[in-house]
Design a protein around this motif. Structure first.
Motif, mmCIF file in Angstrom:
data_model
loop_
_atom_site.group_PDB
_atom_site.id
_atom_site.type_symbol
_atom_site.label_atom_id
_atom_site.label_comp_id
_atom_site.label_asym_id
_atom_site.label_seq_id
_atom_site.Cartn_x
_atom_site.Cartn_y
_atom_site.Cartn_z
ATOM 1 N N TYR A 60 49.090 18.969 -78.910
ATOM 2 C CA TYR A 60 47.688 19.417 -78.834
ATOM 3 C C TYR A 60 46.774 18.270 -78.400
ATOM 4 C CZ TYR A 60 43.029 20.794 -80.345
ATOM 5 O OH TYR A 60 41.675 21.050 -80.379
ATOM 6 N N HIS A 61 46.888 17.123 -79.064
ATOM 7 C CA HIS A 61 46.014 15.995 -78.737
ATOM 8 C C HIS A 61 46.345 15.404 -77.367
ATOM 9 C CE1 HIS A 61 43.653 15.776 -82.364
ATOM 10 N NE2 HIS A 61 44.737 15.814 -83.119
ATOM 11 N N ALA A 62 47.616 15.463 -76.971
ATOM 12 C CA ALA A 62 47.980 15.006 -75.625
ATOM 13 C C ALA A 62 47.262 15.846 -74.579
ATOM 14 C CB ALA A 62 49.489 15.066 -75.427
ATOM 15 N N ARG A 66 44.569 14.685 -71.806
ATOM 16 C CA ARG A 66 44.668 15.083 -70.395
ATOM 17 C C ARG A 66 43.317 15.591 -69.886
ATOM 18 N NH1 ARG A 66 44.479 19.514 -67.712
ATOM 19 N NH2 ARG A 66 44.406 20.791 -69.594
ATOM 20 N N LYS A 67 42.668 16.427 -70.690
ATOM 21 C CA LYS A 67 41.367 16.975 -70.296
ATOM 22 C C LYS A 67 40.327 15.872 -70.181
ATOM 23 C CE LYS A 67 42.102 21.421 -72.642
ATOM 24 N NZ LYS A 67 41.648 22.263 -73.780
ATOM 25 N N SER A 68 40.314 14.966 -71.144
ATOM 26 C CA SER A 68 39.305 13.901 -71.131
ATOM 27 C C SER A 68 39.479 12.963 -69.945
ATOM 28 C CB SER A 68 39.346 13.113 -72.444
ATOM 29 O OG SER A 68 40.535 12.346 -72.532
ATOM 30 N N ARG A 69 40.742 12.799 -69.510
ATOM 31 C CA ARG A 69 41.025 11.944 -68.356
ATOM 32 C C ARG A 69 40.953 12.706 -67.041
ATOM 33 N NH1 ARG A 69 46.357 8.510 -70.489
ATOM 34 N NH2 ARG A 69 45.314 7.478 -72.236
ATOM 35 N N ILE A 74 49.959 16.009 -67.749
ATOM 36 C CA ILE A 74 50.271 14.784 -68.476
ATOM 37 C C ILE A 74 51.721 14.869 -68.950
ATOM 38 C CG2 ILE A 74 49.453 15.651 -70.718
ATOM 39 C CD1 ILE A 74 48.395 12.767 -71.225
ATOM 40 N N ASN A 75 52.456 13.784 -68.771
ATOM 41 C CA ASN A 75 53.865 13.730 -69.177
ATOM 42 C C ASN A 75 53.970 12.951 -70.476
ATOM 43 O OD1 ASN A 75 54.537 14.966 -66.704
ATOM 44 N ND2 ASN A 75 54.688 12.981 -65.693
ATOM 45 N N ILE A 76 54.494 13.592 -71.515
ATOM 46 C CA ILE A 76 54.562 12.924 -72.812
ATOM 47 C C ILE A 76 56.004 12.868 -73.321
ATOM 48 C CG2 ILE A 76 52.224 13.641 -73.382
ATOM 49 C CD1 ILE A 76 53.436 15.611 -75.418
ATOM 50 N N LEU A 77 56.272 11.804 -74.049
ATOM 51 C CA LEU A 77 57.538 11.637 -74.741
ATOM 52 C C LEU A 77 57.234 11.595 -76.227
ATOM 53 C CD1 LEU A 77 60.548 10.864 -75.146
ATOM 54 C CD2 LEU A 77 59.868 8.471 -74.751
ATOM 55 N N ILE A 78 57.788 12.541 -76.983
ATOM 56 C CA ILE A 78 57.617 12.560 -78.433
ATOM 57 C C ILE A 78 58.888 12.033 -79.079
ATOM 58 C CG2 ILE A 78 57.358 14.030 -80.476
ATOM 59 C CD1 ILE A 78 55.494 15.802 -78.890
ATOM 60 N N ILE A 125 50.862 26.093 -75.452
ATOM 61 C CA ILE A 125 50.355 24.940 -74.699
ATOM 62 C C ILE A 125 51.297 24.593 -73.550
ATOM 63 C CG2 ILE A 125 49.762 22.484 -74.810
ATOM 64 C CD1 ILE A 125 48.998 22.904 -77.741
ATOM 65 N N LEU A 126 52.594 24.552 -73.830
ATOM 66 C CA LEU A 126 53.556 24.152 -72.799
ATOM 67 C C LEU A 126 53.611 25.144 -71.648
ATOM 68 C CD1 LEU A 126 56.543 22.857 -74.985
ATOM 69 C CD2 LEU A 126 54.694 21.534 -73.942
ATOM 70 N N ASN A 127 53.449 26.432 -71.948
ATOM 71 C CA ASN A 127 53.537 27.461 -70.904
ATOM 72 C C ASN A 127 52.404 27.379 -69.886
ATOM 73 O OD1 ASN A 127 55.936 28.557 -71.717
ATOM 74 N ND2 ASN A 127 55.051 30.310 -72.782
ATOM 75 N N LYS A 128 51.343 26.673 -70.213
ATOM 76 C CA LYS A 128 50.238 26.517 -69.260
ATOM 77 C C LYS A 128 50.585 25.504 -68.172
ATOM 78 C CE LYS A 128 46.674 27.804 -72.592
ATOM 79 N NZ LYS A 128 45.474 27.359 -73.358
ATOM 80 N N GLY A 129 51.682 24.758 -68.376
ATOM 81 C CA GLY A 129 52.156 23.840 -67.348
ATOM 82 C C GLY A 129 51.328 22.584 -67.191
ATOM 83 N N LYS A 130 50.462 22.312 -68.155
ATOM 84 C CA LYS A 130 49.619 21.115 -68.076
ATOM 85 C C LYS A 130 50.227 19.933 -68.823
ATOM 86 C CE LYS A 130 46.330 23.499 -66.023
ATOM 87 N NZ LYS A 130 45.935 23.257 -64.612
ATOM 88 N N VAL A 131 51.059 20.236 -69.832
ATOM 89 C CA VAL A 131 51.716 19.200 -70.627
ATOM 90 C C VAL A 131 53.219 19.307 -70.410
ATOM 91 C CG1 VAL A 131 52.146 18.268 -72.934
ATOM 92 C CG2 VAL A 131 49.900 19.251 -72.380
#
Length: 201
Positions: A60-62, A66-69, A74-78, A125-131
């Motif tokens: 969620y915060h990632a 992404r939005k703020s930048r 955005i590609n994230i590793l958890i 969130i993931l299905n939107k393809g943004k993260v």
């Protein structure tokens, strides 16, 4: 994929009444290794719930970062120490679980998937393809001075993550930090010890 953000997550439950817990997310810039911590208390004492909630908050915060930048993606590793959640997000959810009934996801055994509402929030969130998510497992409560760094690097390599010894030590310390702040999020330190989390050195 090139990683824009690494997030170490953890959840911690209290054993004292009233029972509640906390979560934490340590957001790390992979280039500078500068970090920010997000943590809070949660009205639950169930470790699997808290660990999954932390993963959800990381995603969620990632997305908010992404939005703020003003990034398209955005590609994230958890990095999580909850192996089952890592397996679920890497494999089971897509290849094993029966998701045909949206209101009642089931495991291969026919058992209802626990905490599926959080999994659904993650999928939304993931299905939107943004993260774009990559998630890997790390053993809990590691300490740099007591960990075979070479063996740790091999373990992470098996998860598709190549580390130098220096970066491997940083991973272990960030994992420690997530653990500390998950406890702090659940007021473990302030309630029991009346002090803030220790600083890692």
């Amino acid at each position: 994929m090139d990683i824009d953000l690494i997030v170490f997550t953890d959840g911690s439950a209290q054993i004292h009444k009233p029972q509640y817990g906390g979560y934490s997310c340590v957001f790390v810039d992979p280039r500078s290794l500068l970090f920010t911590v997000v943590y809070d208390n949660v009205n639950s004492d169930k470790i699997p719930f808290l660990e999954l909630f932390a993963i959800y908050k990381a995603i969620y915060h990632a997305n908010e970062i992404r939005k703020s930048r003003k990034l398209k993606t955005i590609n994230i590793l958890i990095i999580s120490d909850h192996k089952n959640h890592v397996m679920a997000l890497n494999d089971w959810m897509w290849n094993v679980w029966d998701l045909s009934d949206y209101d009642n996801w089931k495991k291969k055994s026919g058992e209802t998937v626990k905490n599926q509402e959080i999994f659904k929030d993650i999928v939304k969130i993931l299905n939107k393809g943004k993260v774009n998510l990559k998630i890997a497992h790390i053993n809990s409560h590691l300490k740099p001075q007591k960990t075979d760094i070479e063996e740790f690097c091999v373990h992470m390599s098996d998860n598709g993550i190549e580390l130098t010894p220096h970066t491997a030590e940083a991973f272990i310390r960030f994992n420690q930090l997530a653990d500390v702040y998950a406890k702090y999020g659940g007021n473990y330190y302030t309630k029991k010890y009346k002090k803030s989390p220790v600083k890692l050195r």
